[in-house]
Design a protein around this motif. Structure first.
Motif, PDB file in Angstrom:
ATOM      1  N   LEU A 144      78.625  67.602  15.364  1.00  0.00           N
ATOM      2  CA  LEU A 144      78.274  68.056  16.823  1.00  0.00           C
ATOM      3  C   LEU A 144      76.896  67.513  17.202  1.00  0.00           C
ATOM      4  O   LEU A 144      76.692  67.105  18.409  1.00  0.00           O
ATOM      5  CB  LEU A 144      77.921  69.631  16.671  1.00  0.00           C
ATOM      6  N   LEU A 156      77.277  63.889  18.434  1.00  0.00           N
ATOM      7  CA  LEU A 156      78.101  64.101  19.653  1.00  0.00           C
ATOM      8  C   LEU A 156      76.823  64.126  20.542  1.00  0.00           C
ATOM      9  O   LEU A 156      77.070  63.432  21.649  1.00  0.00           O
ATOM     10  CB  LEU A 156      78.997  65.090  19.723  1.00  0.00           C
ATOM     11  N   MET A 157      76.030  64.854  20.435  1.00  0.00           N
ATOM     12  CA  MET A 157      75.040  65.379  21.471  1.00  0.00           C
ATOM     13  C   MET A 157      73.681  64.420  21.607  1.00  0.00           C
ATOM     14  O   MET A 157      73.405  64.164  22.651  1.00  0.00           O
ATOM     15  CB  MET A 157      74.261  66.897  21.176  1.00  0.00           C
ATOM     16  N   ARG A 179      74.221  57.765  22.013  1.00  0.00           N
ATOM     17  CA  ARG A 179      74.369  57.273  23.232  1.00  0.00           C
ATOM     18  C   ARG A 179      75.669  56.342  23.116  1.00  0.00           C
ATOM     19  O   ARG A 179      76.516  56.142  24.110  1.00  0.00           O
ATOM     20  CB  ARG A 179      73.399  56.603  23.848  1.00  0.00           C
ATOM     21  N   ILE A 192      80.047  58.306  19.184  1.00  0.00           N
ATOM     22  CA  ILE A 192      80.405  59.665  19.691  1.00  0.00           C
ATOM     23  C   ILE A 192      81.528  59.896  19.296  1.00  0.00           C
ATOM     24  O   ILE A 192      82.237  61.011  18.632  1.00  0.00           O
ATOM     25  CB  ILE A 192      80.195  59.656  21.254  1.00  0.00           C
ATOM     26  N   LEU A 243      76.441  55.635  26.967  1.00  0.00           N
ATOM     27  CA  LEU A 243      76.973  56.535  28.125  1.00  0.00           C
ATOM     28  C   LEU A 243      76.123  56.833  29.021  1.00  0.00           C
ATOM     29  O   LEU A 243      76.768  57.067  30.222  1.00  0.00           O
ATOM     30  CB  LEU A 243      77.510  57.647  27.267  1.00  0.00           C
ATOM     31  N   ASP A 244      74.906  56.888  28.997  1.00  0.00           N
ATOM     32  CA  ASP A 244      74.236  57.264  29.906  1.00  0.00           C
ATOM     33  C   ASP A 244      73.761  56.349  30.943  1.00  0.00           C
ATOM     34  O   ASP A 244      73.808  56.489  32.235  1.00  0.00           O
ATOM     35  CB  ASP A 244      72.524  57.431  29.473  1.00  0.00           C
ATOM     36  N   SER A 293      76.930  56.544  33.291  1.00  0.00           N
ATOM     37  CA  SER A 293      77.310  57.490  34.267  1.00  0.00           C
ATOM     38  C   SER A 293      77.079  56.947  35.720  1.00  0.00           C
ATOM     39  O   SER A 293      76.008  56.400  36.058  1.00  0.00           O
ATOM     40  CB  SER A 293      76.079  58.466  33.937  1.00  0.00           C
ATOM     41  N   MET A 334      77.083  59.292  38.274  1.00  0.00           N
ATOM     42  CA  MET A 334      76.921  60.253  39.201  1.00  0.00           C
ATOM     43  C   MET A 334      75.510  60.417  39.472  1.00  0.00           C
ATOM     44  O   MET A 334      74.691  60.284  38.470  1.00  0.00           O
ATOM     45  CB  MET A 334      77.352  61.838  38.640  1.00  0.00           C
ATOM     46  N   GLY A 335      74.917  60.996  40.621  1.00  0.00           N
ATOM     47  CA  GLY A 335      73.678  61.411  40.929  1.00  0.00           C
ATOM     48  C   GLY A 335      73.437  62.583  40.006  1.00  0.00           C
ATOM     49  O   GLY A 335      73.973  63.112  39.289  1.00  0.00           O
ATOM     50  N   GLY A 336      71.969  62.725  40.006  1.00  0.00           N
ATOM     51  CA  GLY A 336      71.397  64.170  39.321  1.00  0.00           C
ATOM     52  C   GLY A 336      70.936  63.868  37.868  1.00  0.00           C
ATOM     53  O   GLY A 336      70.757  62.755  37.600  1.00  0.00           O
TER      54      GLY A 336
END
Lengths: 611, 104
Positions: free
Chosen positions: B23, B26-27, B30, B35, B96-97, B100, B102-104
């Motif tokens: 876990l 996973l967290m 990157r 992962i 992975l970062d 991404s 998507m915004g935010g």
């Protein structure tokens, strides 16, 4: 001839309409001709009408058309002319014309010349409708009409916020009385099914018992309206502030005509009031209380117009006293003479103010006796009549009132004593004013002399103030025949001569200065009392703290709309939650995983806790 | 009871530790490969717990579920590696970062 009655209120109204339509584009000379001329024509018509009517003094009605028709409620636009109407119309158009003529010069330098005459003509029209109306609803139309004009004219110089505040005060305070009066009209109509004044009297005699609850309630409500309009206790506070308007306005509206509308109303509905003896007594007591309170206040004022304003309140107090003791003719008689000498005093005061660069403070005047001789003689004659010195018009009317008061059963002597004290005070404050303003050394030099348009009305009003007492009023058929007896003997002598005492005291204090009252007046207790009198017995402050301030505080709270704040809060919370939630959808896989872990841990914790 | 030579608690503790390792990986990692590996560790931690429990109770169910988990893990890895290839091809990175959109 009698058909011309319609024209009497119509002419000023027509002139007002023309002045409204032209919106100040007419030259001043034409505006003056229209404004003063229309009222002058009305005055001529009234004179013709009076002469024609006096040949055959029978009351007559003139039904023009039905105003509205709702079930059995059918008030008409209808006029009713009897002796009282003739007297009132003569005063309104006669004094009104003189004041209009005076205004043409007084307002010469004002930019809003046309607006001024619009309001004045509108006022005269509304006032004539008020006194001509044959039913109380039409009377109420005129009543509200004069109220609106009073508001507009008090706030005439609207650029100074204080004038606007005075106008609003005048409007709102009288509106309190008017509301009571409207309720009275509702009550009268629901009970007696008519608002026509002559029918009302007949119906009340048939259906109501004298002294019963209904007549008392109805008359008390009508009295509320009269008290508001005539600036009597406890609704008198608007009149001194109403002096913010131009001085001829004060002369016409706040001395001669509008403020006496309350007296007229009670006299007109006297048949109802006679059925409610407690209300009659209340009228008399209100009159005496008001005349004393206002007289004490007038004694301490320093603004020439405020002194006259308080003296107006005081003199209307005498009229109320007369009505209260049942001496209706004496009340109307005093209304007429008061209209003459108070209009004279206001116009003379206006001339002083006009010639002294808008100076209002009497202690910055002085020595005007030789500098403004016309004004001096006018003021002297006006003050003599106001103080009721023998053989002036005020003397005849005030005498009649006080002598009638004495013979009223039970409360008579007390009311009489109040009236006598008021008479001394009246003489004292009016001659204090004369001695301070016209004798002594000059503190401000006049920069002009009144011309004929101001001097002429002054001279005519002087004449009326002197001989007004000899004008016979055709009121015999209007009021009940058995009015109070007049007192005789010592009481009569005291009543007649008492004013001279006041003048002598004023002479000793303010002119020859043989009586030095400075030390006594400036002692701590006395100066506090004078301060109290100066403020009008603290009534303004009392009303301010009781009604005005709480209302303003409430208004200030309400301005931010506290209830809406709750809903705005909910909106804000939703918006914030929405922002927070949409931030969570970030597209970051690792954050999703972390959120799931946290959520799982929380879930397990909850389940573990629940077990 | 059963044919377990070590105490059950120890095995479960080990399974838990492995799961938490997976876990955490996973967290905090990157890289997609890592992962997926962390995921694998977590699956195997769960499988270990099943096997140990099955042995403890003397039931075959634990081993059956283990087989199922193996199959699932194999399928997941095949899909996962396919995705890894696509990511690498599109974004030229395995972070992975940065992948991404998507915004935010």
């Amino acid at each position: 001839m009698l058909q011309n009655t319609v024209l009497i209120p119509l002419l000023p109204l027509l002139s007002a309409v023309i002045l409204i339509a032209t919106a100040g584009r007419l030259p001043k000379r034409l505006v003056a001709t229209l404004g003063a001329g229309s009222v002058g024509l009305s005055a001529i018509l009234v004179a013709q009408l009076s002469i024609a009517w006096l040949d055959n003094p029978v009351p007559y009605s003139l039904h023009l058309w039905t105003w509205m028709s709702v079930g059995d409620f059918q008030p008409g636009i209808a006029f009713y002319v009897d002796g009282l109407t003739v007297v009132m119309m003569s005063v309104i158009t006669g004094v009104g014309f003189l004041i209009h003529l005076y205004s043409t010069e007084f307002m010469q330098d004002d930019d809003d010349y046309s607006r001024y005459f619009t309001y004045m003509n509108l006022f005269v029209g509304a006032m004539l409708i008020l006194v001509l109306a044959d039913n109380l609803l039409l009377l109420y139309l005129g009543w509200e009409g004069v109220g609106v004009c009073s508001y507009l004219l008090v706030g005439f110089w609207y650029k100074d916020p204080a004038n606007g505040a005075a106008a609003r005060k005048a409007f709102i305070v009288t509106r309190i009385g008017d509301t009571a009066m409207a309720l009275g009209l509702f009550l009268l109509f629901t009970e007696l099914r008519t608002l026509e004044i002559q029918q009302l009297a007949a119906a009340a005699n048939l259906q109501w018992e004298p002294g019963g609850n209904l007549p008392i309630l109805a008359c008390a409500l009508l009295l509320g309206g009269a008290v508001g309009k005539s600036a009597q206790l406890p609704l008198h506070t608007w009149l001194p502030d109403a002096m913010a308007g131009p001085t001829p306005v004060s002369a016409l509206i706040h001395a001669a005509t509008m403020v006496t509308a309350g007296v007229y109303l009670i006299a007109r509905t006297h048949a109802l009031f006679l059925m409610a003896p407690p209300v009659m007594l209340a009228v008399a007591i209100i009159g005496v209380a008001t005349l004393l309170l206002a007289a004490f206040t007038a004694l301490n004022q320093t603004d020439i117009k405020r002194i006259l304003a308080y003296s107006t309140i005081s003199q209307i107090g005498y009229m109320f006293l007369a009505l209260g003791v049942g001496a209706f003719s004496a009340g109307i008689f005093h209304l007429m003479t008061h209209a003459f000498f108070k209009a004279l005093l206001f116009l003379a005061a206006g001339a002083v103010i006009h010639c002294l660069h808008h100076e209002h403070n009497i202690f910055r005047m002085g020595g005007l006796r030789t500098r403004l001789p016309v004004v001096f003689w006018s003021f002297l004659i006006g003050s003599a009549a106001l103080a009721a010195l023998p053989f002036t018009s005020g003397w005849y009317s005030k005498d009649e009132i006080l002598l009638a008061t004495w013979t009223m059963p039970w409360a008579g002597p007390w009311l009489w004593a109040g009236g006598i004290l008021g008479a001394i005070l009246t003489a004292l404050y009016s001659f204090r004013l004369v001695f301070i303003v016209f004798w002594g050394e000059a503190k401000t030099e006049p920069d002009r002399q009144p011309e004929w348009r101001m001097a002429g009305p002054l001279a005519l009003l002087c004449l009326l103030s002197v001989v007004g007492g000899f004008i016979a009023q055709p009121l015999d058929q209007v009021f009940p025949a058995h009015q109070p007896e007049h007192a005789t003997g010592a009481v009569a002598w005291i009543t007649m001569g008492i004013a001279i005492l006041g003048v002598i005291v004023a002479y000793l204090i303010y002119l020859s200065k043989q009586w030095s009252v400075e030390a006594g007046l400036n002692s701590p207790g006395m100066s506090r009392l004078r301060e109290f009198w100066y403020s009008g017995w603290g009534m303004d402050r009392f009303y301010d703290s009781l009604f005005v301030s709480p209302y303003k505080t409430l208004a200030r709270i309400m301005r931010n709309e506290p209830i809406d704040q709750l809903y705005n809060g909910i909106v804000q919370l939703s918006l914030w939650l929405h922002g927070w939630l949409s931030d969570q959808q970030s597209g970051q896989l690792r954050r999703y995983a972390a959120s799931m872990v946290v959520g799982l841990i929380l879930l397990v914790a909850v389940l573990a806790g629940a077990r | 009871m059963g044919g377990l030579v070590v105490p059950l608690e120890h095995v479960l503790l080990l399974a838990g530790l492995l799961f938490i390792c997976g876990l955490t990986g996973l967290m905090i990692r990157r890289n997609v490969i890592f992962i997926l590996m962390s995921l694998e560790v977590m699956l195997n931690a769960a499988a270990l717990a099943f096997v140990a429990a099955g042995a403890y109770w003397g039931e075959p169910d634990g081993q059956i579920i283990f087989l199922l988990i193996l199959a699932v893990a194999a399928a997941e890895v095949s899909v996962g590696l396919g995705l890894v290839l696509q990511i690498q091809r599109r974004f030229k990175t395995l972070d992975l970062d940065q992948a991404s959109r998507m915004g935010g």
